[in-house]
Design a protein around this motif. Structure first.
Motif, PDB file in Angstrom:
ATOM      1  N   GLN A  66       6.401  18.548 -12.868  1.00 20.08           N
ATOM      2  CA  GLN A  66       7.207  17.353 -13.115  1.00 20.08           C
ATOM      3  C   GLN A  66       7.833  16.914 -11.807  1.00 20.08           C
ATOM      4  OE1 GLN A  66       7.968  16.091 -16.407  1.00 20.08           O
ATOM      5  NE2 GLN A  66       9.057  14.401 -15.525  1.00 20.08           N
ATOM      6  N   PHE A  68      10.880  14.176 -10.383  1.00 21.62           N
ATOM      7  CA  PHE A  68      11.992  13.311 -10.753  1.00 21.62           C
ATOM      8  C   PHE A  68      12.274  12.379  -9.589  1.00 21.62           C
ATOM      9  CE2 PHE A  68      12.534  17.297 -13.054  1.00 21.62           C
ATOM     10  CZ  PHE A  68      12.602  16.829 -14.367  1.00 21.62           C
ATOM     11  N   THR A  72      17.578   9.390 -12.156  1.00 21.81           N
ATOM     12  CA  THR A  72      17.159  10.293 -13.220  1.00 21.81           C
ATOM     13  C   THR A  72      18.147  11.441 -13.330  1.00 21.81           C
ATOM     14  OG1 THR A  72      14.843   9.831 -12.657  1.00 21.81           O
ATOM     15  CG2 THR A  72      15.249  11.730 -14.037  1.00 21.81           C
ATOM     16  N   PHE A  74      18.481  15.346 -14.742  1.00 21.64           N
ATOM     17  CA  PHE A  74      17.596  16.443 -15.099  1.00 21.64           C
ATOM     18  C   PHE A  74      18.354  17.757 -15.114  1.00 21.64           C
ATOM     19  CE2 PHE A  74      17.470  16.141 -10.511  1.00 21.64           C
ATOM     20  CZ  PHE A  74      17.513  17.461 -10.085  1.00 21.64           C
ATOM     21  N   ARG A 130      11.480  12.242 -22.359  1.00 18.91           N
ATOM     22  CA  ARG A 130      11.108  13.321 -21.439  1.00 18.91           C
ATOM     23  C   ARG A 130      10.114  14.264 -22.109  1.00 18.91           C
ATOM     24  NH1 ARG A 130      15.193  17.394 -18.277  1.00 18.91           N
ATOM     25  NH2 ARG A 130      13.580  18.735 -17.438  1.00 18.91           N
TER      26      ARG A 130
END
Length: 193
Positions: A66, A68, A72, A74, A130
């Motif tokens: 993943q 980012f 964002t 997270f 997500r």
């Protein structure tokens, strides 16, 4: 700062001020480990500038799964929520400007979000987005070739192609850097034909 999130979650201004005051601003260089696989996640992050990647160790091999980008939030969700060891590491790809917030501050804010059904729905939708990203990535390994996965990435997330080193992209696609180079050469050749 946080304009993207404020627009998405129309919370009263005084509540936003209180919540945002809990964040600590960090400027970190590339290759900074924010959370290591196996640690307990006690913080969530908001990424204002830069790129962060999530990765895990597979028998000594670093596997990116993943990325980012700016604006964002997270965290290692399972670790953050349940206090379990994180299944992933988070590392900056570029120099980053981040905002870090403690778990108890997020929990206090979420209690207020959950009291408002409309905000609760917006928050759950954001979480599911997500999860859908993870599912799409997972299913692409079952149904798509590496070239199809690369072409999809160039179409949906061109910033990753421009800004992330090739070895991380290859890992994300489940291939070697040599295979990625071959795919790119083949695509270029097809375009020139």
């Amino acid at each position: 700062m946080f304009e993207h999130i404020k627009k998405r979650f129309p919370f009263p201004k005084d509540k936003w001020r209180k919540f945002l005051s809990r964040f600590e601003r960090l400027e970190v260089p590339a290759k900074t480990l924010l959370l290591q696989e196996g640690e307990i996640s006690n913080h969530a992050f908001y990424l204002e500038k830069g790129i962060v990647r999530a990765w895990y160790n597979n028998d000594g091999k670093d596997v990116s799964f993943q990325f980012f980008l700016e604006n964002t939030m997270f965290s290692s969700l399972e670790s953050f929520k349940k206090g379990l060891p994180s299944m992933v590491s988070f590392e900056t790809v570029e120099p980053c400007v981040l905002y870090k917030i403690k778990k108890n501050d997020v929990e206090a804010f979420l209690e207020e979000v959950y009291e408002n059904p409309d905000l609760r729905t917006l928050f759950m939708d954001a979480l599911f987005e997500r999860m859908f990203d993870y599912m799409k990535h997972f299913f692409s390994f079952i149904k798509d070739s590496p070239q199809q996965r690369y072409l999809q990435l160039t179409k949906t997330k061109p910033e990753i192609i421009k800004r992330v080193p090739q070895h991380y992209i290859a890992s994300y696609l489940g291939i070697t850097t040599v295979h990625l180079s071959r795919i790119k050469a083949k695509i270029l050749k097809e375009k020139l034909s």
